[in-house]
Scaffold this motif. Sequence first.
Motif, mmCIF file in Angstrom:
data_model
loop_
_atom_site.group_PDB
_atom_site.id
_atom_site.type_symbol
_atom_site.label_atom_id
_atom_site.label_comp_id
_atom_site.label_asym_id
_atom_site.label_seq_id
_atom_site.Cartn_x
_atom_site.Cartn_y
_atom_site.Cartn_z
ATOM 1 N N GLN A 50 0.815 -1.218 0.000
ATOM 2 C CA GLN A 50 0.000 0.000 0.000
ATOM 3 C C GLN A 50 0.850 1.270 0.000
ATOM 4 N N CYS A 92 -11.018 0.470 3.782
ATOM 5 C CA CYS A 92 -9.597 0.258 3.498
ATOM 6 C C CYS A 92 -8.937 1.610 3.266
ATOM 7 N N LEU A 93 -7.710 1.754 3.744
ATOM 8 C CA LEU A 93 -6.984 3.012 3.558
ATOM 9 C C LEU A 93 -6.726 3.291 2.073
ATOM 10 N N HIS A 134 -7.743 -9.386 5.538
ATOM 11 C CA HIS A 134 -7.768 -8.225 4.632
ATOM 12 C C HIS A 134 -6.333 -7.883 4.176
ATOM 13 N N HIS A 138 -4.217 -7.988 0.483
ATOM 14 C CA HIS A 138 -3.349 -6.957 -0.115
ATOM 15 C C HIS A 138 -2.059 -7.592 -0.642
ATOM 16 N N ILE A 179 -8.740 -0.618 7.329
ATOM 17 C CA ILE A 179 -7.775 -1.707 7.404
ATOM 18 C C ILE A 179 -6.791 -1.602 6.251
HETATM 19 NI NI NI Z 1 -6.798 -2.286 3.117
#
Ligand code: NI
Length: 179
Positions: A50, A92-93, A134, A138, A179
Amino acid sequence: MIREILKYPDPRLKQVSEPVTVLNSELAQLAEDMVQTMYHAPGVGLAAVQIGVPRRIIVLDVNHEEPGKHLLKLVNPVITAREGEIVWEEGCLSVVDYTAEVRRSAKVEVKAWTLDEKEITFQAENLLAVAIQHELDHLDGKLFIDRISRLKRELYTRKIKKLLRAGRPLEPRTGPPLI
Ligand code: NI
């Protein structure tokens, strides 16, 4: 250092992360940056991909009352057992302005390495179990919106592309823990 969090539809979020093979100071610094970025967001979990680093490392802290006390930094995490089912409203971020109910395992057993080269196994349930599943998604290049119906996902994709065209800055929504 707080890093920029990639936002859907950034194609880098689709990368499958590579296993970590060396635990060194560079990796420790990456983990520290991830922790700072997660708390700053604020969120309860973050995967390295991320922030644009496709390596199998995640950080988690689902306890709001005592931040830092239950902080987890997990290297090459895998789920070794699952039990039951749970439906959780996830955000989600990396997915702005959207949450949706996702079905996952209610309890999971997790095996991972720590940054000081210890292999650990533990069990998780509720938000921690959801967050780990989660984050593992990713690492495999998946987002929670890949787990909802195609119709819902397409409606969201259309909305977010419109926002991007309008030049609106994308900021994470407030609501359930991200998350
Ligand atoms: Ni996420």
